[in-house]
Design an enzyme around this catalytic site. Structure first.
Site, PDB file in Angstrom:
ATOM      1  N   GLY A  78       0.842  -1.194   0.000  1.00  0.00           N
ATOM      2  CA  GLY A  78       0.000   0.000   0.000  1.00  0.00           C
ATOM      3  C   GLY A  78       0.877   1.244   0.000  1.00  0.00           C
ATOM      4  O   GLY A  78       2.089   1.148   0.189  1.00  0.00           O
ATOM      5  N   GLN A  80       1.353   3.407   2.186  1.00  0.00           N
ATOM      6  CA  GLN A  80       2.067   3.565   3.463  1.00  0.00           C
ATOM      7  C   GLN A  80       2.624   2.225   3.946  1.00  0.00           C
ATOM      8  O   GLN A  80       2.667   1.948   5.151  1.00  0.00           O
ATOM      9  CB  GLN A  80       1.142   4.173   4.520  1.00  0.00           C
ATOM     10  CG  GLN A  80       0.982   5.678   4.371  1.00  0.00           C
ATOM     11  CD  GLN A  80       2.317   6.410   4.501  1.00  0.00           C
ATOM     12  OE1 GLN A  80       3.163   6.035   5.292  1.00  0.00           O
ATOM     13  NE2 GLN A  80       2.496   7.458   3.715  1.00  0.00           N
ATOM     14  N   SER A  81       3.066   1.395   3.020  1.00  0.00           N
ATOM     15  CA  SER A  81       3.554   0.059   3.360  1.00  0.00           C
ATOM     16  C   SER A  81       4.788   0.089   4.264  1.00  0.00           C
ATOM     17  O   SER A  81       5.825   0.645   3.893  1.00  0.00           O
ATOM     18  CB  SER A  81       3.890  -0.687   2.068  1.00  0.00           C
ATOM     19  OG  SER A  81       4.593  -1.870   2.368  1.00  0.00           O
ATOM     20  N   ASN A  82       4.659  -0.515   5.441  1.00  0.00           N
ATOM     21  CA  ASN A  82       5.826  -0.695   6.320  1.00  0.00           C
ATOM     22  C   ASN A  82       6.772  -1.730   5.735  1.00  0.00           C
ATOM     23  O   ASN A  82       7.982  -1.667   5.923  1.00  0.00           O
ATOM     24  CB  ASN A  82       5.375  -1.155   7.708  1.00  0.00           C
ATOM     25  CG  ASN A  82       4.415  -0.188   8.351  1.00  0.00           C
ATOM     26  OD1 ASN A  82       4.740   0.990   8.511  1.00  0.00           O
ATOM     27  ND2 ASN A  82       3.223  -0.656   8.693  1.00  0.00           N
ATOM     28  N   CYS A  84       7.354  -2.295   2.493  1.00  0.00           N
ATOM     29  CA  CYS A  84       8.178  -1.687   1.440  1.00  0.00           C
ATOM     30  C   CYS A  84       9.305  -0.858   2.048  1.00  0.00           C
ATOM     31  O   CYS A  84      10.444  -0.917   1.596  1.00  0.00           O
ATOM     32  CB  CYS A  84       7.320  -0.822   0.514  1.00  0.00           C
ATOM     33  SG  CYS A  84       6.261  -1.814  -0.575  1.00  0.00           S
TER      34      CYS A  84
END
Ligand SMILES: *Cc1c(COP(=O)(O)O)cnc(C)c1O
Length: 329
Positions: A78, A80-82, A84
């Site tokens: 997403g 706000q992917s943690n 990634c």
């Protein structure tokens, strides 16, 4: 503590975090809620670019990537992917390139994890109206065509290999609990792509931890999440050999707190976040731990988890996203 039966032969692992992560007693909050004693396993403090649960999974996945001679990581998530952000940080720490494919279109402002992705040197691709998988596949092919050796990290690092990070984490936590002479009745963890819960459940089976592990679903109906946890745990068990594959898995999920859906912040998350922050000085995140802790607080209110029990909450990270949720919070 019961001694761990396994694993005698873990696959290769590259060190990315700092362990053991702290174990913490939330004494003030436990008193305020007039419920069970609550402890937190601080996996938000794994140390990799503000930490989180993806660090432990990446230690096994990236060992495989390095063994294959890869020079560039590709993953997706997403906006706000943690996951990634931690993958971008791991790539930087290992001297690899990194491309991340994010859902939808670029927002007006680069906040939270998105800013960190760019600071960490990741190439950010927006999927727009296409699926992230299709775009990621294209990015992999373009990298190959230009002579690079890309390695694709699946969503959330939730593969059997990634889940081994939480088999190890379970052993680590049980060793700490033994030192504290503390028996935990229920462990609570936010569960989405399910690799974390899968690893904990397998780890529990291999160490004969007698308590419960309750996965609070972030975005999937209970049967679907339970299936995913089981599938990944079995995949992880196969990597450890026949003895582990025979382990008896106990998968428990609760999908009562899905609210408005993935990353939609409601009263449950807001209240949990503010309560924990203002009672303990501890930051949860709006998407995962806010929802999971909100669920835990509700189960305590309903006396499903009673006063005499001891609870361990797995803090899986995510506070780096907070600034992107200013208006929702
Ligand atoms: C990814 C993530 C989770 C969920 O972990 P899964 O292994 O995908 O189930 C929970 N909390 C945070 C902060 C995360 O980033």
């Amino acid at each position: 503590m019961t001694d761990s039966v396994l694993p005698p032969r873990l696959p290769a692992r590259v060190r990315l975090g700092q362990y053991p992560t702290p174990l913490q007693h939330l004494a003030r909050l436990s008193k305020q809620l007039q419920g069970p004693q609550i402890y937190v396993k601080r996996d938000d403090q794994t140390g990799l670019a503000s930490g989180g649960n993806k660090t432990r999974k990446l230690e096994f996945i990236l060992a495989e990537a390095l063994a294959q001679g890869c020079d560039h990581l590709v993953t997706l998530g997403g906006p706000q992917s943690n996951h990634c952000r931690q993958t971008a940080a791991a790539a930087a720490a290992l001297g690899l390139g990194c491309s991340v494919v994010l859902r939808g279109d670029p927002p007006r402002q680069r906040l939270g994890n998105l800013l960190l992705d760019e600071l960490l040197g990741a190439h950010v691709h927006w999927a727009g109206s296409r699926t992230r998988d299709a775009v990621a596949e294209e990015v992999v092919e373009l990298l190959r065509a230009s002579g690079r050796r890309p390695y694709f990290v699946p969503l959330g690092g939730s593969t059997g290999l990634g889940a081994l990070g939480y088999v190890v984490a379970m052993r680590e936590a049980l060793a700490q609990l033994a030192e504290w002479r503390l028996d935990i009745d229920v462990m609570v963890v936010g569960s989405s792509s399910a690799g974390t819960q899968a690893g904990l459940v397998l780890g529990a089976a291999l160490t004969a931890y007698p308590g419960k592990i309750l996965g609070i679903s972030i975005d999937a109906p209970a049967p679907e999440l339970a299936n995913t946890v089981t599938r990944i745990a079995l995949e992880a068990a196969r990597l450890l050999g026949p003895e582990a594959a025979a382990a008896l898995l106990r998968v428990q999920v609760n999908a009562d707190y899905l609210g408005g859906g993935y990353a939609v912040v409601g009263a449950l998350e807001r209240d949990a976040l503010r309560t924990v922050a203002q009672t303990e000085g501890l930051l949860l995140d709006p998407v995962y731990t806010g929802r999971a802790f909100g669920g835990l607080m509700d189960l305590i209110r309903q006396r499903v988890i009673g006063k005499g029990q001891r609870v361990l909450f797995w803090h899986t990270g995510g506070a780096a996203a907070l600034s992107a949720f200013t208006e929702d919070l």
